[in-house]
Every structure is written in C-alpha cells, then in structure tokens.
Design an enzyme around this catalytic site. Structure first.
Site, short mmCIF file in Angstrom:
data_model
loop_
_atom_site.label_atom_id
_atom_site.label_comp_id
_atom_site.label_asym_id
_atom_site.label_seq_id
_atom_site.Cartn_x
_atom_site.Cartn_y
_atom_site.Cartn_z
N ASN A 26 32.08 4.83 -32.35
CA ASN A 26 30.72 4.26 -32.31
C ASN A 26 29.45 5.66 -32.08
OD1 ASN A 26 31.90 2.19 -32.80
ND2 ASN A 26 32.32 1.76 -29.97
N GLU A 71 23.15 4.48 -29.45
CA GLU A 71 23.13 2.88 -28.31
C GLU A 71 22.20 3.10 -26.89
OE1 GLU A 71 26.61 1.09 -30.64
OE2 GLU A 71 26.79 1.75 -29.28
N HIS A 108 13.31 -4.58 -45.72
CA HIS A 108 13.21 -6.28 -45.45
C HIS A 108 14.99 -5.99 -45.07
CE1 HIS A 108 10.29 -8.74 -45.98
NE2 HIS A 108 10.10 -7.75 -46.90
N SER A 139 36.88 2.76 -28.98
CA SER A 139 37.24 1.57 -28.87
C SER A 139 38.19 1.76 -27.61
CB SER A 139 37.39 1.10 -30.12
OG SER A 139 38.71 -0.25 -29.76
N LYS A 196 38.68 4.75 -33.62
CA LYS A 196 37.43 4.13 -33.24
C LYS A 196 36.30 4.87 -32.98
CE LYS A 196 34.79 -0.76 -34.58
NZ LYS A 196 33.63 -0.22 -33.25
N SER A 229 0.83 -1.45 -0.09
CA SER A 229 -0.03 0.06 -0.42
C SER A 229 0.78 1.14 0.23
CB SER A 229 -0.97 0.04 1.63
OG SER A 229 0.16 0.32 1.94
N GLY A 230 2.07 0.91 0.16
CA GLY A 230 2.77 2.11 0.46
C GLY A 230 2.65 2.77 1.80
N ASN A 268 -4.25 4.44 1.83
CA ASN A 268 -5.01 4.22 0.57
C ASN A 268 -5.33 5.02 -0.20
OD1 ASN A 268 -4.07 1.63 2.29
ND2 ASN A 268 -6.03 1.33 2.70
#
Length: 460
Positions: A320, A325, A182, A312, A318, A98-99, A135
């Site tokens: 990304n 992400e 696709h 990296s 590199k 019920s908290g 409640n």
C-alpha cells in the site's frame, strides 16, 4: 512509597514529592488540571527557559539583579534548555488560560536548580520572574518556540522537499503522461510539469512561512501584566530582545504594541493559517501520488511507490501507499489544529488572551507534523518512485482527448464526434481522425504527438 516535602506559597502549604524540582504552585496545577495527561511540548518549555535566561542577563545589565544570582539562574536555565529536566514539567496543556501554571513551573524548577547549585536563596517570583509576568512570558514563548521550530525544522525540510521535487522534475522532463481533470482523461502533460507544479506549491508555502517567521520574532516581552510594562525597567524590553537574539541566533525585537500581542494571538493564528495552507498542498500531492500508484493492475498504475511494508494481514503480496497515507493524516490533523487555534484566537478578552497553552500546543504540533511530513514524503515517496512507461504509453495512444489538438483545424463539433467514435470503438484516435477527415497520416502524427502537445500553443 513516594515521599513528600512541604512547600509553601501565598495560599499556604502543599505536599510536593521529594524528588521534584518544582514547588507549590506547580503542584497545585498538577492537582487541579488532570484533563488530557499531555504536558506542553518540550520545545515550548525550552523557549520559556530561554526567556528566563535572557531576562536574567538583561536585569543584571540594568543593575536590578545581583550578578551571582543571575549566573545561577542562567546556568540553571541552560540545563533546562538542553532538555536535562524535561520530566519536571508535567503541567497539563488544559490549564489556566494565561499559562501561569507553566510559567511558574519553569520559575520554580530554575529557582530550585539555581539555589541548589549556588547555595544562594534564588526566588522563583522575585528573581527568576523579575521584570516579567506570565502575561508576557507565555505569549513571548509562543512566538519564540514557533520561530525556532520554523527556522530549525520546518523551513529546512520544506527546502529539502522543494529540491527533491525539482531534481525529479528534471529527471522526468521528457516522460509524457495522460493529464486528468475531474479524474477523467485530459490533454497530455509531462512528469516534469506535474512535479514542478508541486514544487511551486511548496515554494509558495516556504515564502509565506518566512513572513510568519519575521512576525513571530516581534515579541511581547516587556508588556508585563497588561501591556503597560509595569514593574519592568523602561529599557528592559529592548535589552532583553537583543540578548535573546544573541543567545538563539535569530533577530528578535520588541513588538510595536504590547497590548495587541498580549490581548490577541493574531500572529499565531496567521502562522497556523499558513501551516494549514501547506497541509492542503501536501495532501494534494499525497493524493496525486496515491492515484498514480493505484493498481498495480486495475488502477492507473503510472508509478510504483517504494515498497516499504506488507500491506495486508490477509492478502499476501499486497503493498500500500503508506507514506502518502500517513502524510494525508498528518495534514488532516494540522487542519484540525488550525481550527482550534482560530477559536482560541477569539478568546482575547480585553488585555489578555486566555487560551494561550492551547495555541502553543497546537502551533508546535502543526510545525512538527509538517516538517516531518515534508521529510518523509521527499525521502520515501518523491525521490524513490519509479515510472511505469509501458502503462503511460498505452494510455496515451488510446486517449480520445488528444483530438483537442484538431479543434482549430476541423472545429469542436467534428472533433467531438471523432473522440466519441474512437472511445466507442476502442480505436486509437489517429486512426479514426484519418478516416473522418482530409488530414493525412503524417500530418496527424505531428498534430497528435503527445510530447508536442505538452508544450502548448497552436497546431502547426
């Protein structure tokens, strides 16, 4: 060594740290619930304090609470609302369903502060919790904290993302790229069309979440223990809602049926479902950006996202797509939160749902994640990516699927044979079509113009 004082409740004496502003019932909850180590969000605590403030104002107006006590409670609640005592609310998310522990935590802290400031004996139950029950307080706090988070954070960030998408769409309206279905080459589209498609998804989520906001502003406060309103003045619910509306700047009203709002969490479940829909949309956008950014040499290489950090620890140079992400992970978390909220929503047993703290935690977490994701996606990905037009044009010129435009003229089977030959021989589609049909070069250039094909319609 930590020093303690003795506090007492209906079950007896409890040792509470001297520095704590809470009392015995909060300490019992601390002792009982050490499951996650994660307390409820401060936004939820602040919403409970808003309820205590508006309740004190309503009770005073109804002649139930003496004015000096009310003033002390209101002043203490304001301090909690401002975040001045956030460290005083340590009760675990995973507590009584019920908290009640959190409601009493807020009651005790406000009572302690009010007594300290005013020199009067302010009671956690008799005064701060007057005309209320855990409640109806906790379900109301779920609605209120969710409404405030939507109104003040997520909806403005959605608007910002939507505007950013439309701005970039206008800028890139004439830039043509290869469409894909696709993950395979398809008919051409413009970047403007792609971005407007994303913008439409965001706009739809914004509209649905505005509906959720309206539903969250219907409050169960006034139902008290089981929805009947026992121990609350008949005019309390309406007066409370009006006072709360004035305090927070949102239009709130008593719900149509307290039994529904206390025995279930359908409104929160629905709002979470809309947040999940937004998460699905953002993940689609994030993944499209990742694919278009892939490379820079062996991928699609259609765009370059802003370089934000080395990609990296072993491969120098590199970079990304870190923002898409991060957003995708946030979206996955929101989908998980929604599942937990749906399970919690089923736990409405008779007159009370008994997974309310879980609903509160996950709903606010999802709103925060989506708001922050919209902001960072707009600022660090949508607004700042650059287009690699050299790669776009190279792919368009060699795309055999452009032959689709010739279907109404030479037929599907003949067009398919031309496409296959162009692909097998690595030749531009226009060269093969010129050799295999009676159509002249000038007419083929018009029929196979990628920019013209993005406008739809029949050839001619």
């Amino acid at each position: 060594m930590k020093q303690y004082r003795t506090e007492q409740d209906s079950m007896g004496e409890v040792q509470v740290p001297v520095s704590a502003r809470y009392g015995a019932q909060t300490q019992r909850a601390i002792n009982n619930f050490h499951i996650s180590g994660t307390p409820l969000p401060s936004a939820f605590i602040h919403a409970v304090a808003q309820i205590k403030k508006a309740a004190a104002q309503a009770n005073t107006a109804l002649g139930l609470l003496e004015h000096p006590l009310a003033e002390a409670i209101i002043s203490a609640a304001d301090e909690v609302i401002k975040g001045q005592h956030d460290d005083q609310f340590p009760v675990d998310v995973f507590q009584t369903g019920s908290g009640t522990s959190t409601n009493m935590n807020v009651n005790e802290v406000i009572a302690h502060l009010a007594s300290e400031r005013s020199g009067k004996a302010v009671g956690a139950n008799d005064h701060v919790n007057m005309s209320q029950s855990s409640n109806d307080v906790i379900p109301t706090a779920i609605h209120l904290s969710g409404a405030l988070a939507l109104n003040n954070h997520l909806l403005p960030e959605l608007k910002f993302l939507h505007t950013t998408l439309l701005d970039r769409a206008h800028e890139l309206d004439q830039v043509v790229k290869t469409g894909r279905t696709h993950l395979m080459d398809a008919m051409p589209v413009t970047f403007g069309q792609v971005l407007r498609g994303w913008a439409s998804q965001i706009e739809s989520s914004e509209q649905r979440l505005h509906q959720s906001l309206d539903q969250l502003c219907a409050l169960p406060q006034g139902g008290t223990a089981v929805g009947t309103g026992v121990n609350a003045h008949p005019e309390f619910a309406g007066l409370f809602a009006r006072q709360l509306s004035e305090n927070i700047g949102l239009v709130c009203a008593p719900g149509d049926n307290f039994f529904a709002l206390q025995g279930s969490q359908d409104v929160a479940v629905a709002a979470s479902g809309q947040l999940k829909t937004l998460a699905v949309s953002l993940m689609k956008i994030a993944n499209d950006l990742r694919w278009m950014n892939s490379g820079p040499l062996a991928g699609l290489g259609e765009i370059e996202l802003e370089a934000l950090q080395p990609g990296s620890s072993i491969m120098p140079g590199k970079v990304n797509p870190v923002i898409p992400e991060a957003v995708a992970m946030a979206c996955a978390q929101v989908m998980g939160n929604d599942t937990a909220i749906a399970v919690a929503g089923q736990s409405g047993n008779f007159e009370l749902n008994v997974m309310l703290p879980l609903v509160a935690h996950n709903l606010l977490s999802s709103i925060k994640l989506m708001g922050n994701s919209c902001e960072v996606l707009a600022e660090r990905a949508i607004a700042s990516f650059t287009v690699r037009e050299d790669n776009l044009q190279h792919a368009l010129a060699r795309n055999p699927i452009l032959v689709t435009a010739l279907n109404p003229i030479i037929g599907y089977n003949k067009a398919a044979a031309i496409a296959k030959k162009a692909y097998a021989e690595g030749r531009p589609i226009i060269d093969v079509a010129e050799a295999e049909t009676d159509l002249g070069r000038e007419e083929l250039e018009k029929l196979l113009d990628p920019a013209k094909l993005t406008k739809g319609g029949l050839p001619g």
